[in-house]
Design a protein around this motif. Structure first.
Motif, PDB file in Angstrom:
ATOM      1  N   SER A  79      -6.653  -1.360  -0.946  1.00 59.69           N
ATOM      2  CA  SER A  79      -6.751  -0.309   0.070  1.00 59.69           C
ATOM      3  C   SER A  79      -6.695  -0.829   1.496  1.00 59.69           C
ATOM      4  O   SER A  79      -6.427  -0.056   2.417  1.00 59.69           O
ATOM      5  CB  SER A  79      -8.066   0.469  -0.117  1.00 59.69           C
ATOM      6  N   THR A  98      -7.904  -3.524  -6.184  1.00 64.25           N
ATOM      7  CA  THR A  98      -8.594  -2.246  -6.166  1.00 64.25           C
ATOM      8  C   THR A  98      -9.060  -1.946  -4.752  1.00 64.25           C
ATOM      9  O   THR A  98      -8.864  -2.741  -3.832  1.00 64.25           O
ATOM     10  CB  THR A  98      -9.764  -2.231  -7.161  1.00 64.25           C
ATOM     11  N   TYR A  99      -9.670  -0.780  -4.579  1.00 69.64           N
ATOM     12  CA  TYR A  99     -10.099  -0.341  -3.259  1.00 69.64           C
ATOM     13  C   TYR A  99     -11.412  -1.003  -2.865  1.00 69.64           C
ATOM     14  O   TYR A  99     -12.211  -1.412  -3.719  1.00 69.64           O
ATOM     15  CB  TYR A  99     -10.247   1.186  -3.238  1.00 69.64           C
ATOM     16  N   ASP A 106     -10.274  -0.288 -11.446  1.00 70.83           N
ATOM     17  CA  ASP A 106      -9.012  -0.333 -10.734  1.00 70.83           C
ATOM     18  C   ASP A 106      -8.922   0.785  -9.698  1.00 70.83           C
ATOM     19  O   ASP A 106      -9.903   1.492  -9.425  1.00 70.83           O
ATOM     20  CB  ASP A 106      -7.839  -0.308 -11.715  1.00 70.83           C
ATOM     21  N   MET A 107      -7.739   0.981  -9.133  1.00 74.47           N
ATOM     22  CA  MET A 107      -7.548   1.983  -8.086  1.00 74.47           C
ATOM     23  C   MET A 107      -7.823   3.401  -8.576  1.00 74.47           C
ATOM     24  O   MET A 107      -8.127   4.298  -7.789  1.00 74.47           O
ATOM     25  CB  MET A 107      -6.121   1.897  -7.534  1.00 74.47           C
ATOM     26  N   ASP A 108      -7.729   3.609  -9.886  1.00 77.05           N
ATOM     27  CA  ASP A 108      -8.010   4.923 -10.478  1.00 77.05           C
ATOM     28  C   ASP A 108      -9.424   5.019 -11.019  1.00 77.05           C
ATOM     29  O   ASP A 108      -9.740   5.941 -11.782  1.00 77.05           O
ATOM     30  CB  ASP A 108      -7.007   5.211 -11.603  1.00 77.05           C
ATOM     31  N   THR A 109     -10.284   4.057 -10.655  1.00 80.29           N
ATOM     32  CA  THR A 109     -11.686   3.950 -11.079  1.00 80.29           C
ATOM     33  C   THR A 109     -11.836   3.735 -12.583  1.00 80.29           C
ATOM     34  O   THR A 109     -12.899   4.006 -13.149  1.00 80.29           O
ATOM     35  CB  THR A 109     -12.534   5.183 -10.643  1.00 80.29           C
ATOM     36  N   LEU A 110     -10.800   3.217 -13.232  1.00 78.22           N
ATOM     37  CA  LEU A 110     -10.887   2.916 -14.660  1.00 78.22           C
ATOM     38  C   LEU A 110     -11.434   1.504 -14.853  1.00 78.22           C
ATOM     39  O   LEU A 110     -11.009   0.565 -14.165  1.00 78.22           O
ATOM     40  CB  LEU A 110      -9.514   3.026 -15.318  1.00 78.22           C
ATOM     41  N   TRP A 147     -17.700   2.950  -9.534  1.00 75.82           N
ATOM     42  CA  TRP A 147     -16.782   3.350  -8.467  1.00 75.82           C
ATOM     43  C   TRP A 147     -17.283   2.951  -7.091  1.00 75.82           C
ATOM     44  O   TRP A 147     -16.505   2.835  -6.146  1.00 75.82           O
ATOM     45  CB  TRP A 147     -16.583   4.866  -8.506  1.00 75.82           C
TER      46      TRP A 147
END
Length: 368
Positions: A79, A98-99, A106-110, A147
């Motif tokens: 990010s 990731t952010y 990851d970037m999708d909070t997985l 997250w």
């Protein structure tokens, strides 16, 4: 501009836009065995200037020169160009950008599997040691998935459910005085842990039995800085190495963080920084002593990012450094990676922090 100059400029631009990782060098035929143990040391916020300050202030007694392989890792997050510890530790632990503020997702909070979790699946004993709270961003990325990094009580729950065999760090209150009234110290004990803390007995008095898991809380929240007398990191590392070596015949993974190098740079305190660097140097000493007796061990020393924009200014002399900071935040400068042991040759060159994880997997002989 001439045509050949335009063509050359285009080549440089295209090369700069190519983010594909450069493949690591092949295994050295003289070191084709896989390591049994993996020790991963992180000096939080420790960039090249911090390392230079450590070397110049200690009359070359610093141990970074003991590592035959040196690389550089790019620390930017998914990010931001300037990362935080959550994103950078996730990249190293889990192999994904990731952010900022993410913990093991990851970037999708997985959730993404960490190197510690992979080590446990491979039958290795595992440990985490830090001079911060044990649920702080960097150590958390090796065993937790959340997250947002400030979810300390949720991260503590992940530690209870994790595959960690040995931990030492602060943060007792997130386990014993929680908003949900759960007693996670009791729950850890029910899962086979021997739990001790700073209030009950000193770490040096603790007897560690490899037949049980072990956890020690060094403070209620944040441990003291080194300049105020905190000196447990080398001792805790020595204890962890001896414990983990006996815990599993398959080997072990141990992550050790010198957390407060970062904090002193945030506060722009040069003298406190040097104290933290000396503490970290003594910890490296313990690890290298272990390596001398256990050469089947791969040791990596690096940082998650640089903090403070540190400069060693004109007028400095050996042991008398004029340290100045350009910011009280993080910077985007690359940070060094030092390696020794079987597989160390994988860690030369310049690469993404996510590639550090991939190279760890290859060095250990584990498929992605």
């Amino acid at each position: 501009m001439k045509l050949e100059q335009i063509t050359l400029l285009a080549v440089f631009i295209l090369a700069g836009c190519n983010h594909r990782p450069v493949p690591p060098p092949p295994m050295d035929t003289l070191s084709d065995s896989y390591p049994q143990n993996l020790i991963f040391l992180i000096g939080d916020g420790m960039g090249l200037s911090q390392i230079s300050a450590a070397i110049y202030s200690q009359d070359d007694k610093n141990l970074f020169s003991a590592f035959p392989v040196i690389g550089l890792q790019k620390t930017y997050s998914g990010s931001d160009l300037v990362t935080d510890s959550g994103a950078s530790a996730t990249a190293m632990a889990c192999g994904v950008k990731t952010y900022n503020n993410a913990i093991g997702v990851d970037m999708d909070t997985l959730p993404r599997q960490s190197i510690l979790e992979r080590a446990a699946l491979e039958g290795l004993a595992t440990g985490v040691i830090a001079t911060s709270s044990i649920v702080h961003a960097t150590p958390a990325c090796f065993f937790a998935h959340h997250w947002m990094r400030v979810e300390y009580e949720a991260i503590a729950l992940d530690l209870v459910d994790s595959d960690v065999d040995f931990f030492i760090g602060g943060g007792l209150k997130f386990f014993s005085r929680r908003e949900d009234d759960r007693d996670l110290v009791y729950e850890l004990e029910q899962k086979g842990f021997l739990i001790k803390n700073y209030f009950d007995e000193e770490l040096s008095y603790s007897l560690v039995n490899p037949s049980k898991k072990f956890g020690y809380f060094t403070s209620d929240n944040r441990p003291l800085p080194a300049i105020q007398g905190r000196d447990y990191l080398p001792q805790a590392t020595r204890m962890g190495l001896n414990y983990l070596a006996k815990k599993s015949e398959r080997g072990f993974f141990l992550m050790v963080e010198g957390s407060q190098i970062d904090w002193t740079c945030h506060s722009n305190q040069g003298n406190q920084l040097l104290a933290e660097l000396e503490d970290f140097n003594q910890t490296i000493r313990e690890v290298l002593k272990f390596y001398e007796k256990h050469p089947n061990t791969l040791i990596i020393v690096t940082a998650d990012h640089e903090t403070g924009g540190l400069a060693i200014n004109p007028g400095s002399t050996f042991r008398q450094l004029d340290l100045q900071f350009t910011t009280n935040g993080h910077t985007a400068t690359m940070v060094p990676v030092f390696a020794i042991g079987p597989g160390a040759q994988y860690f030369s060159g310049i690469y993404e922090n996510t590639d550090l994880n991939k190279r760890l997997l290859m060095a250990m002989g584990w498929q992605e």
